[in-house]
Scaffold this active site. Structure first.
Site, PDB file in Angstrom:
ATOM      1  N   GLU A  49      13.978  29.691 -34.144  1.00 37.77           N
ATOM      2  CA  GLU A  49      15.015  29.876 -35.173  1.00 37.77           C
ATOM      3  C   GLU A  49      14.566  30.814 -36.293  1.00 37.77           C
ATOM      4  O   GLU A  49      15.381  31.484 -36.911  1.00 37.77           O
ATOM      5  CB  GLU A  49      15.442  28.524 -35.761  1.00 37.77           C
ATOM      6  CG  GLU A  49      16.274  27.664 -34.816  1.00 37.77           C
ATOM      7  CD  GLU A  49      15.418  26.743 -33.971  1.00 37.77           C
ATOM      8  OE1 GLU A  49      14.171  26.924 -33.947  1.00 37.77           O
ATOM      9  OE2 GLU A  49      15.977  25.841 -33.313  1.00 37.77           O
ATOM     10  N   PHE A 111      17.878  10.582 -36.062  1.00 39.50           N
ATOM     11  CA  PHE A 111      17.186  11.558 -35.222  1.00 39.50           C
ATOM     12  C   PHE A 111      17.593  12.975 -35.620  1.00 39.50           C
ATOM     13  O   PHE A 111      18.783  13.282 -35.728  1.00 39.50           O
ATOM     14  CB  PHE A 111      17.527  11.313 -33.744  1.00 39.50           C
ATOM     15  CG  PHE A 111      16.888  12.327 -32.828  1.00 39.50           C
ATOM     16  CD1 PHE A 111      15.513  12.398 -32.693  1.00 39.50           C
ATOM     17  CD2 PHE A 111      17.671  13.229 -32.112  1.00 39.50           C
ATOM     18  CE1 PHE A 111      14.924  13.343 -31.867  1.00 39.50           C
ATOM     19  CE2 PHE A 111      17.095  14.170 -31.281  1.00 39.50           C
ATOM     20  CZ  PHE A 111      15.713  14.231 -31.159  1.00 39.50           C
ATOM     21  N   GLN A 112      16.621  13.803 -35.858  1.00 41.53           N
ATOM     22  CA  GLN A 112      16.816  15.197 -36.267  1.00 41.53           C
ATOM     23  C   GLN A 112      17.630  15.321 -37.559  1.00 41.53           C
ATOM     24  O   GLN A 112      18.351  16.294 -37.760  1.00 41.53           O
ATOM     25  CB  GLN A 112      17.426  16.042 -35.143  1.00 41.53           C
ATOM     26  CG  GLN A 112      16.444  16.198 -33.973  1.00 41.53           C
ATOM     27  CD  GLN A 112      16.832  17.273 -32.975  1.00 41.53           C
ATOM     28  OE1 GLN A 112      18.013  17.584 -32.803  1.00 41.53           O
ATOM     29  NE2 GLN A 112      15.840  17.856 -32.324  1.00 41.53           N
ATOM     30  N   LYS A 161      28.092  16.677 -37.758  1.00 40.96           N
ATOM     31  CA  LYS A 161      28.636  16.701 -36.400  1.00 40.96           C
ATOM     32  C   LYS A 161      30.089  16.206 -36.379  1.00 40.96           C
ATOM     33  O   LYS A 161      30.947  16.774 -35.694  1.00 40.96           O
ATOM     34  CB  LYS A 161      27.766  15.836 -35.487  1.00 40.96           C
ATOM     35  CG  LYS A 161      28.030  16.059 -34.013  1.00 40.96           C
ATOM     36  CD  LYS A 161      26.944  15.419 -33.153  1.00 40.96           C
ATOM     37  CE  LYS A 161      27.156  15.769 -31.686  1.00 40.96           C
ATOM     38  NZ  LYS A 161      26.094  15.189 -30.833  1.00 40.96           N
ATOM     39  N   MET A 473      -5.238  43.771 -43.552  1.00 41.51           N
ATOM     40  CA  MET A 473      -5.112  43.822 -45.005  1.00 41.51           C
ATOM     41  C   MET A 473      -5.976  42.743 -45.659  1.00 41.51           C
ATOM     42  O   MET A 473      -6.588  42.964 -46.698  1.00 41.51           O
ATOM     43  CB  MET A 473      -3.644  43.680 -45.425  1.00 41.51           C
ATOM     44  CG  MET A 473      -3.401  43.889 -46.903  1.00 41.51           C
ATOM     45  SD  MET A 473      -3.946  45.514 -47.486  1.00 41.51           S
ATOM     46  CE  MET A 473      -2.423  46.469 -47.334  1.00 41.51           C
TER      47      MET A 473
END
Lengths: 572, 181
Positions: A49, A111-112, A161, A473
């Protein structure tokens, strides 16, 4: 007509003019993905993502349009964080849509379930938690308005949802946003405009500081008109490169930590700085107490909170850059600053300008060679998307950008792993453009899974990996400021040519400058994404350099004698 | 130096978090923050007292103006404001109830509850007045102290100026029904 919340999401995106979204499905966003197939919107399936946000970001930077990301709840949403912060710091308009657990489960550690609106509060312009289908359209419409108005930035809309599954009537007109208009920046007062004009018309040693705001405001023509009329040279910030043309006779080059020495010297000796859409980042000012001590300062920015933040200014001009300049231009007097321009030219001539481009190929390959040759071969017309580190600075120094939106790079956040996904987004926004990824071996390894996204989506980008076997760097800082203790900077890489093979793309390795041109030609001819690994000098450093916290004129120069000489020659 | 900011916001869940987070993130030191409803529906009013220099206070105002939920921010001028704090104090009366009650009268405070060996005192006033009352009562034993933080308003505003603010406050208080978190 009654629609599900999921349908309303896509209908709104369609009406906002969205053609492409970048995302990754999951449980809490499934109703939305299920409805997606009914709408003519292209979905690009990423491998992580974070890359979805970088792609949307690259898409937005390349096109000026708002990029769109879709992700699920929990880890899907938290993976957006780095990308949102990157867009926030560089003022990039994005809308991120995340699924959330059902509203009845909010706050139960379901959950999540993650409080993504809480997490992203300081790294978005605004965010929303939507729990009802009828609230989706107003939130999305306002999100697009907020993202792209004023100083642009990312906005997140978290939709439960059950809101996606619920039904509502889409009232498009009723959902028209207004709150983003609350703080449309006021125009500067005529008094302040007159003071600024008096300073410009009286200046003997003026310098324009050209920033990203020129691009965002679409003010290139006005900036050039001001510069040409009053013969004011301009120095660019990293994100200002390409906002004004590098080949312009008044263009000095990049300012700041790895800016050209004559540019920083011009700023330090100027009697007037005209800051246009830039924010005096610590990477461009050096030590603030000693910054441009002789200069009056005029600061034009659409974000009033940026004015007087770090550098106290004499005339604050809060407002849209294009409009402010349009208001001023009729009263700007034609001027001739030949003595000043000559003086800067003389610094440029005799100040041991870095120039490693014309050295014979002695078997070493230098990153600067690669950038310079790439610039020549592509006639400076490519869209170059860089990662973060030494190669990013070499690109900024040796690839001279004339075209707007031709350099895409993570400036404020300095996000490694940005280049490849952002380039895929840029290519999708501008299919006709030749897009080059320039990345280090470190940053490329952070997000190279997106090679498969490029393959799956049939996207062609050309990739130049500048491989020096170090996190270069950081190694450079260790060499200069930590007595050469290379803690955790040597980094191994896979065989990039074989890696390309595993992804089914063209790949080759270049170790000598004489092989470069043919390899680049082969990569360009490939119908699909092509990768070139450039094995460059391992312990080369970026010069000149202003150490963090040092004064801008206090530059560390390339040690001499060195295999890479500094000469006074102008860029070819 | 303390500065008083009056912030009009949408009356929505989470707006306080946005304002507080902004102060934390930018390192502005909040002395007190109060929030409550206003004469307009859906509009809240916050009074924030910050301890900082003038330039930082101005920057705080500019940052607040970038929040979507903020309708208007005023930075009150010095000396031209009514600033009031409310304090509730539970004070022991074991060392003499009458002396405590005398002090209450002197400060024009009120006794709102009396128990066997303590009283609850309510006092409204400037920050200085409340601090003076607290100092005076400390020798008797302050058992509990609760303060609201300042609520402030500019003095001497003409009605058309107030109307201008009212007009600002009516700019679409949330066309979106979505919770702004």
């Amino acid at each position: 007509m009654d629609r599900t919340g999921a349908q309303i999401i896509w209908e709104c995106l369609l009406r906002e003019g969205v053609e492409t979204v970048f995302g990754y499905p999951g449980g809490a966003i499934l109703p939305t993905y299920d409805a997606m197939t009914e709408y003519p919107i292209r979905h690009v399936l990423v491998r992580h993502e974070q890359s979805a946000v970088h792609m949307a970001d690259g898409f937005a930077r390349a096109s000026g349009r708002t990029g769109v990301v879709v992700a699920t709840s929990g880890p899907g949403a938290t993976n957006l964080v780095t990308g949102l912060a990157t867009a926030m710091l560089d003022s990039i308009p994005l809308v991120a849509i995340t699924g959330q657990v059902g509203s009845g489960l909010l706050g139960t550690d379901a959950f999540q379930e993650v409080d993504i609106t809480g997490i992203t509060l300081p790294i978005t312009k605004h965010n929303y938690l939507v729990t009802r289908a009828q609230d989706i359209a107003p939130a999305i419409r306002e999100a697009f308005a907020v993202a792209s108005s004023g100083r642009p930035g990312p906005v997140l809309v978290d939709i439960t949802k059950d809101a996606q599954q619920g039904r509502a009537t889409l009232d498009w007109e009723g959902a028209a946003p207004t709150r983003h208009l609350r703080h449309i920046p006021p125009s500067p007062s005529q008094v302040d405009l007159d003071r600024a004009l008096a300073m410009i018309n009286a200046a003997q040693r003026p310098v324009i500081l050209a920033g990203h705001g020129i691009q965002l405001s679409g003010a290139r023509a006005e900036v050039l008109a001001l510069a040409e009329l009053a013969q004011i040279p301009f120095a660019e910030t990293l994100l200002g490169l390409g906002a004004v043309p590098a080949s312009h006779v008044l263009s000095l080059g990049m300012m700041g930590m790895h800016g050209e020495s004559w540019v920083n010297q011009a700023i330090q000796e100027a009697d007037l700085l005209i800051a246009l859409g830039m924010r005096f980042d610590d990477r461009v000012t050096g030590r603030l107490k000693e910054y441009a001590p002789n200069a009056l300062k005029i600061h034009v920015d659409i974000d009033a909170s940026e004015i007087n933040k770090l550098v106290p200014v004499d005339v604050p001009l809060g407002g849209d850059l294009k409009q402010v300049l349009q208001a001023m231009l009729p009263s700007v007097k034609a001027a001739d600053h030949t003595p000043w321009l000559e003086r800067i030219r003389s610094w440029r001539g005799d100040s041991a300008v870095r120039d490693i481009k014309n050295l014979p190929d002695d078997g070493h390959l230098y990153a600067a060679h690669v950038m310079h040759d790439l610039w020549k071969i592509t006639k400076g017309e490519a869209v170059v998307v860089t990662d973060v580190g030494q190669h990013q600075m070499w690109e900024a120094q040796y690839y001279h950008h004339d075209g707007e939106r031709s350099l895409i790079t993570s400036g404020g956040a300095g996000t490694m792993g940005f280049a490849l996904p952002a380039a895929i987004g840029a290519k999708l926004a501008r299919p006709e453009a030749e897009v080059w990824v320039v990345a280090g071996d470190g940053g490329f390894q952070m997000t190279f899974a997106e090679l498969m996204t490029a393959v799956q989506e049939g996207v062609k980008v050309n990739i130049a990996i500048i491989n020096n076997g170090y996190l270069g760097m950081v190694r450079q800082w260790q060499a200069l400021f930590y007595e050469g203790r290379y803690a955790a900077t040597p980094i191994l890489s896979p065989d990039f040519v074989k890696l390309a093979g595993a992804f089914g793309i063209h790949g080759e390795r270049v170790e000598k400058r004489s092989d470069l041109e043919a390899a680049v030609a082969r990569a360009r001819q490939q119908p699909g994404t092509a990768l070139i690994e450039f094995k460059v000098e391992q312990e080369d450093s970026v010069y000149p350099m202003v150490a963090a916290g040092a004064a801008l004129h206090d530059m560390i120069r390339r040690p001499s004698p060195s295999p890479i000489a500094e000469t006074g020659a102008d860029p070819v | 130096m303390s500065h008083v900011l009056v912030i009009y916001t949408d009356d929505e869940p989470g707006v306080l978090t946005r304002v507080a987070m902004l102060f934390r993130r930018r390192g502005f030191n909040i002395h007190s923050l109060t929030v409550g409803p206003t004469e307009r529906v859906h509009v809240s009013r916050m009074t924030v007292v910050v301890d900082t220099d003038e330039a930082t206070a101005r920057r705080a105002v500019e940052h607040l103006r970038k929040l979507v939920n903020v309708l208007e921010v005023q930075q009150l001028g010095h000396g031209r404001n009514v600033v009031r704090d409310l304090a509730l104090l539970r004070v022991s009366t074991r060392q003499g109830r009458s002396e405590v009650l005398q002090l209450v009268q002197v400060f024009r405070a009120n006794v709102v509850d009396i128990a066997d060996d303590s009283v609850v005192i309510e006092c409204t006033g400037s920050l200085g007045k409340i601090e003076a009352l607290v100092d005076s009562l400390r020798p008797f034993g302050i058992l509990e102290l609760g303060r609201t933080g300042a609520v402030a308003m500019a003095r001497g505003l003409r009605s058309e100026d107030s109307n201008r603010l009212a007009a600002v406050a009516t700019v679409a208080p949330g066309s979106s029904g979505a919770m702004s978190v």
